[in-house]
Design a protein around this motif. Structure first.
Motif, PDB file in Angstrom:
ATOM      1  N   SER A   1       0.816  -1.092   0.159  1.00  0.00           N
ATOM      2  CA  SER A   1      -0.063   0.191  -0.105  1.00  0.00           C
ATOM      3  C   SER A   1       1.211   1.346  -0.398  1.00  0.00           C
ATOM      4  CB  SER A   1      -1.329   0.199   1.769  1.00  0.00           C
ATOM      5  OG  SER A   1      -0.127  -0.284   2.187  1.00  0.00           O
ATOM      6  N   GLY A   2       0.225   3.047  -0.814  1.00  0.00           N
ATOM      7  CA  GLY A   2       1.480   3.468  -0.338  1.00  0.00           C
ATOM      8  C   GLY A   2       2.307   4.170  -1.453  1.00  0.00           C
ATOM      9  N   ILE A   3       2.740   4.502  -1.387  1.00  0.00           N
ATOM     10  CA  ILE A   3       3.742   5.374  -2.397  1.00  0.00           C
ATOM     11  C   ILE A   3       5.044   4.420  -1.986  1.00  0.00           C
ATOM     12  CG2 ILE A   3       5.056   6.279  -3.881  1.00  0.00           C
ATOM     13  CD1 ILE A   3       2.637   8.217  -3.788  1.00  0.00           C
ATOM     14  N   HIS A   4       5.985   3.552  -1.881  1.00  0.00           N
ATOM     15  CA  HIS A   4       7.156   3.414  -1.733  1.00  0.00           C
ATOM     16  C   HIS A   4       8.359   4.309  -2.990  1.00  0.00           C
ATOM     17  CE1 HIS A   4       6.210  -0.218   1.110  1.00  0.00           C
ATOM     18  NE2 HIS A   4       5.557   0.322   0.591  1.00  0.00           N
ATOM     19  N   HIS A   5       9.378   4.406  -2.483  1.00  0.00           N
ATOM     20  CA  HIS A   5      10.581   4.525  -3.416  1.00  0.00           C
ATOM     21  C   HIS A   5      11.727   3.435  -2.931  1.00  0.00           C
ATOM     22  CE1 HIS A   5       9.225   8.260  -0.831  1.00  0.00           C
ATOM     23  NE2 HIS A   5       9.530   9.314  -1.351  1.00  0.00           N
ATOM     24  N   TYR A   6      11.417   3.091  -4.194  1.00  0.00           N
ATOM     25  CA  TYR A   6      12.896   2.051  -4.747  1.00  0.00           C
ATOM     26  C   TYR A   6      14.499   2.787  -5.351  1.00  0.00           C
ATOM     27  CZ  TYR A   6       8.581  -0.832  -4.778  1.00  0.00           C
ATOM     28  OH  TYR A   6       7.517  -0.765  -3.603  1.00  0.00           O
ATOM     29  N   HIS A   7      15.463   2.356  -4.593  1.00  0.00           N
ATOM     30  CA  HIS A   7      16.566   2.478  -4.742  1.00  0.00           C
ATOM     31  C   HIS A   7      16.880   1.538  -5.870  1.00  0.00           C
ATOM     32  CE1 HIS A   7      16.773   6.014  -2.137  1.00  0.00           C
ATOM     33  NE2 HIS A   7      15.783   5.525  -1.429  1.00  0.00           N
ATOM     34  N   PHE A   8      17.718   2.333  -7.138  1.00  0.00           N
ATOM     35  CA  PHE A   8      18.136   1.231  -7.608  1.00  0.00           C
ATOM     36  C   PHE A   8      20.179   1.672  -7.386  1.00  0.00           C
ATOM     37  CE2 PHE A   8      14.615   0.889  -9.741  1.00  0.00           C
ATOM     38  CZ  PHE A   8      14.550  -0.371 -10.272  1.00  0.00           C
ATOM     39  N   LYS A   9      20.631   1.319  -6.961  1.00  0.00           N
ATOM     40  CA  LYS A   9      22.078   1.625  -6.455  1.00  0.00           C
ATOM     41  C   LYS A   9      23.452   1.004  -7.206  1.00  0.00           C
ATOM     42  CE  LYS A   9      20.213   1.860  -1.864  1.00  0.00           C
ATOM     43  NZ  LYS A   9      20.480   1.187  -0.713  1.00  0.00           N
ATOM     44  N   VAL A  10      24.207   1.564  -8.068  1.00  0.00           N
ATOM     45  CA  VAL A  10      25.184   0.959  -8.780  1.00  0.00           C
ATOM     46  C   VAL A  10      26.186   0.994  -7.943  1.00  0.00           C
ATOM     47  CG1 VAL A  10      26.945   0.533 -10.979  1.00  0.00           C
ATOM     48  CG2 VAL A  10      23.667   1.171 -10.411  1.00  0.00           C
ATOM     49  N   TYR A  11      27.356   0.663  -7.786  1.00  0.00           N
ATOM     50  CA  TYR A  11      28.589   0.840  -6.429  1.00  0.00           C
ATOM     51  C   TYR A  11      29.849   0.118  -7.856  1.00  0.00           C
ATOM     52  CZ  TYR A  11      25.484  -0.134  -2.880  1.00  0.00           C
ATOM     53  OH  TYR A  11      24.796  -0.238  -1.489  1.00  0.00           O
ATOM     54  N   ALA A  12      30.601   0.946  -7.943  1.00  0.00           N
ATOM     55  CA  ALA A  12      31.575   0.733  -8.722  1.00  0.00           C
ATOM     56  C   ALA A  12      32.735   0.280  -8.044  1.00  0.00           C
ATOM     57  CB  ALA A  12      32.420   2.055  -9.426  1.00  0.00           C
ATOM     58  N   LEU A  13      33.733  -1.475  -8.639  1.00  0.00           N
ATOM     59  CA  LEU A  13      34.541  -1.835  -6.641  1.00  0.00           C
ATOM     60  C   LEU A  13      36.016  -2.041  -7.378  1.00  0.00           C
ATOM     61  CD1 LEU A  13      32.409  -4.311  -6.320  1.00  0.00           C
ATOM     62  CD2 LEU A  13      31.679  -2.191  -5.836  1.00  0.00           C
ATOM     63  N   ASP A  14      36.908  -1.769  -6.780  1.00  0.00           N
ATOM     64  CA  ASP A  14      38.552  -1.878  -7.646  1.00  0.00           C
ATOM     65  C   ASP A  14      38.696  -3.282  -6.888  1.00  0.00           C
ATOM     66  OD1 ASP A  14      38.000  -2.122  -4.926  1.00  0.00           O
ATOM     67  OD2 ASP A  14      39.916  -1.450  -3.672  1.00  0.00           O
ATOM     68  N   THR A  15      37.724  -4.200  -7.080  1.00  0.00           N
ATOM     69  CA  THR A  15      37.480  -5.807  -7.147  1.00  0.00           C
ATOM     70  C   THR A  15      36.309  -6.139  -8.093  1.00  0.00           C
ATOM     71  OG1 THR A  15      38.917  -7.103  -6.234  1.00  0.00           O
ATOM     72  CG2 THR A  15      37.012  -6.780  -4.998  1.00  0.00           C
ATOM     73  N   LYS A  16      36.551  -7.940  -8.766  1.00  0.00           N
ATOM     74  CA  LYS A  16      35.628  -8.356  -9.168  1.00  0.00           C
ATOM     75  C   LYS A  16      35.433  -9.137  -7.558  1.00  0.00           C
ATOM     76  CE  LYS A  16      36.983  -8.337 -13.224  1.00  0.00           C
ATOM     77  NZ  LYS A  16      36.438  -9.619 -14.989  1.00  0.00           N
ATOM     78  N   LEU A  17      34.432  -9.549  -7.645  1.00  0.00           N
ATOM     79  CA  LEU A  17      34.016 -10.432  -6.402  1.00  0.00           C
ATOM     80  C   LEU A  17      33.517 -12.028  -6.662  1.00  0.00           C
ATOM     81  CD1 LEU A  17      31.777  -7.841  -4.595  1.00  0.00           C
ATOM     82  CD2 LEU A  17      33.762  -8.121  -4.166  1.00  0.00           C
ATOM     83  N   SER A  18      34.508 -13.072  -7.516  1.00  0.00           N
ATOM     84  CA  SER A  18      33.651 -13.796  -8.040  1.00  0.00           C
ATOM     85  C   SER A  18      33.667 -15.392  -7.457  1.00  0.00           C
ATOM     86  CB  SER A  18      35.215 -14.615  -9.168  1.00  0.00           C
ATOM     87  OG  SER A  18      35.071 -13.176 -10.006  1.00  0.00           O
ATOM     88  N   SER A  19      34.433 -15.072  -5.789  1.00  0.00           N
ATOM     89  CA  SER A  19      34.874 -16.183  -5.236  1.00  0.00           C
ATOM     90  C   SER A  19      32.984 -15.744  -4.501  1.00  0.00           C
ATOM     91  CB  SER A  19      35.655 -16.139  -4.217  1.00  0.00           C
ATOM     92  OG  SER A  19      35.160 -14.169  -3.043  1.00  0.00           O
ATOM     93  N   LEU A  20      32.070 -15.107  -4.724  1.00  0.00           N
ATOM     94  CA  LEU A  20      30.385 -15.459  -3.768  1.00  0.00           C
ATOM     95  C   LEU A  20      29.540 -16.439  -4.214  1.00  0.00           C
ATOM     96  CD1 LEU A  20      30.180 -11.819  -3.660  1.00  0.00           C
ATOM     97  CD2 LEU A  20      30.444 -12.736  -1.323  1.00  0.00           C
ATOM     98  N   SER A  21      28.818 -17.296  -3.432  1.00  0.00           N
ATOM     99  CA  SER A  21      28.139 -17.856  -4.091  1.00  0.00           C
ATOM    100  C   SER A  21      26.822 -17.178  -4.656  1.00  0.00           C
ATOM    101  CB  SER A  21      28.223 -18.441  -2.390  1.00  0.00           C
ATOM    102  OG  SER A  21      26.691 -19.171  -2.655  1.00  0.00           O
ATOM    103  N   PRO A  22      26.438 -17.670  -4.858  1.00  0.00           N
ATOM    104  CA  PRO A  22      25.050 -17.573  -5.966  1.00  0.00           C
ATOM    105  C   PRO A  22      24.080 -17.284  -4.434  1.00  0.00           C
ATOM    106  CG  PRO A  22      25.718 -19.214  -6.814  1.00  0.00           C
ATOM    107  CD  PRO A  22      26.924 -18.949  -6.008  1.00  0.00           C
ATOM    108  N   ASN A  23      24.210 -18.085  -3.078  1.00  0.00           N
ATOM    109  CA  ASN A  23      23.307 -17.608  -2.709  1.00  0.00           C
ATOM    110  C   ASN A  23      23.367 -16.633  -1.703  1.00  0.00           C
ATOM    111  OD1 ASN A  23      22.054 -20.220  -2.779  1.00  0.00           O
ATOM    112  ND2 ASN A  23      23.849 -21.318  -1.692  1.00  0.00           N
ATOM    113  N   THR A  24      24.738 -15.637  -1.867  1.00  0.00           N
ATOM    114  CA  THR A  24      24.766 -14.481  -1.008  1.00  0.00           C
ATOM    115  C   THR A  24      23.046 -13.753  -1.454  1.00  0.00           C
ATOM    116  OG1 THR A  24      27.059 -14.432  -2.163  1.00  0.00           O
ATOM    117  CG2 THR A  24      26.516 -12.185  -1.362  1.00  0.00           C
ATOM    118  N   ASP A  25      23.314 -12.620  -0.439  1.00  0.00           N
ATOM    119  CA  ASP A  25      22.078 -11.741  -0.122  1.00  0.00           C
ATOM    120  C   ASP A  25      22.783 -10.099  -0.311  1.00  0.00           C
ATOM    121  OD1 ASP A  25      22.515 -11.675   2.318  1.00  0.00           O
ATOM    122  OD2 ASP A  25      21.031 -12.165   3.240  1.00  0.00           O
ATOM    123  N   ARG A  26      21.178  -8.943   0.164  1.00  0.00           N
ATOM    124  CA  ARG A  26      22.429  -7.725   0.132  1.00  0.00           C
ATOM    125  C   ARG A  26      22.909  -7.768   0.983  1.00  0.00           C
ATOM    126  NH1 ARG A  26      20.389  -3.835   3.276  1.00  0.00           N
ATOM    127  NH2 ARG A  26      20.583  -1.995   2.233  1.00  0.00           N
TER     128      ARG A  26
END
Length: 160
Positions: free
Chosen positions: A112-137
């Motif tokens: 219900s009501g108006i919600h604000h959706y944040h599309f946040k983009v991050y530029a990183l100095d590394t790759k995070l290839s070792s993260l599991s697909p089970n990784t959450d926010r």
């Protein structure tokens, strides 16, 4: 008396990514095709001001207005920096788990009501290839700690 006037010119550099979309303007309403009421696909995102030393990009889309705390709609990392445009209905990186426990984009769907959706983009100095697909926010935020060079935010609104 001799006066020496010294002018110091500083170059102001951005530490913010500029995020835009053809689908909606910042603080504008998100069209329903990008929500649970429509096709439930991600909108396009254009990313500008990516620093030259960035190795990858990451995205978190969340709703801080959700009744039970922050609801995460999309988590993705290891997006190549050459991808200055994330196309509609695409997945150019590794997708983690959203708050629905799914590895995909889940569009705005406020109770219900108006919600604000944040599309946040991050530029990183590394790759995070070792993260599991089970990784959450939270897991992605923890993994990015100390690696964020620039970030930017595009806010969209939606009401059912």
């Amino acid at each position: 008396m001799n006066f020496i006037i010294l002018y110091i010119m500083a170059t102001i550099t951005s530490t913010t990514l500029t995020i835009k979309s053809f689908a909606f303007k910042n603080n504008g309403f998100i069209p329903s095709q990008y929500t649970c009421d429509g096709a439930n696909i991600n909108p396009d995102l254009m990313i500008n001001d990516i620093p030259e030393n960035a190795k990858s990009l990451a995205i978190i889309v969340d709703d801080p207005d959700a009744p039970n705390g922050i609801f995460c709609h999309w988590v993705m990392w290891d997006i190549p920096v050459r991808n200055k445009i994330i196309k509609e209905n695409s997945k150019p990186g590794i997708q983690g788990r959203n708050s629905m426990h799914e590895n995909k984009y889940f569009g705005p769907c406020p109770p219900s009501g108006i919600h604000h959706y944040h599309f946040k983009v991050y530029a990183l100095d590394t790759k995070l290839s070792s993260l599991s697909p089970n990784t959450d926010r939270k897991g992605l935020l923890d993994a990015m700690e100390g690696h964020i060079i620039f970030s930017g935010d595009l806010i969209g609104l939606y009401e059912r």
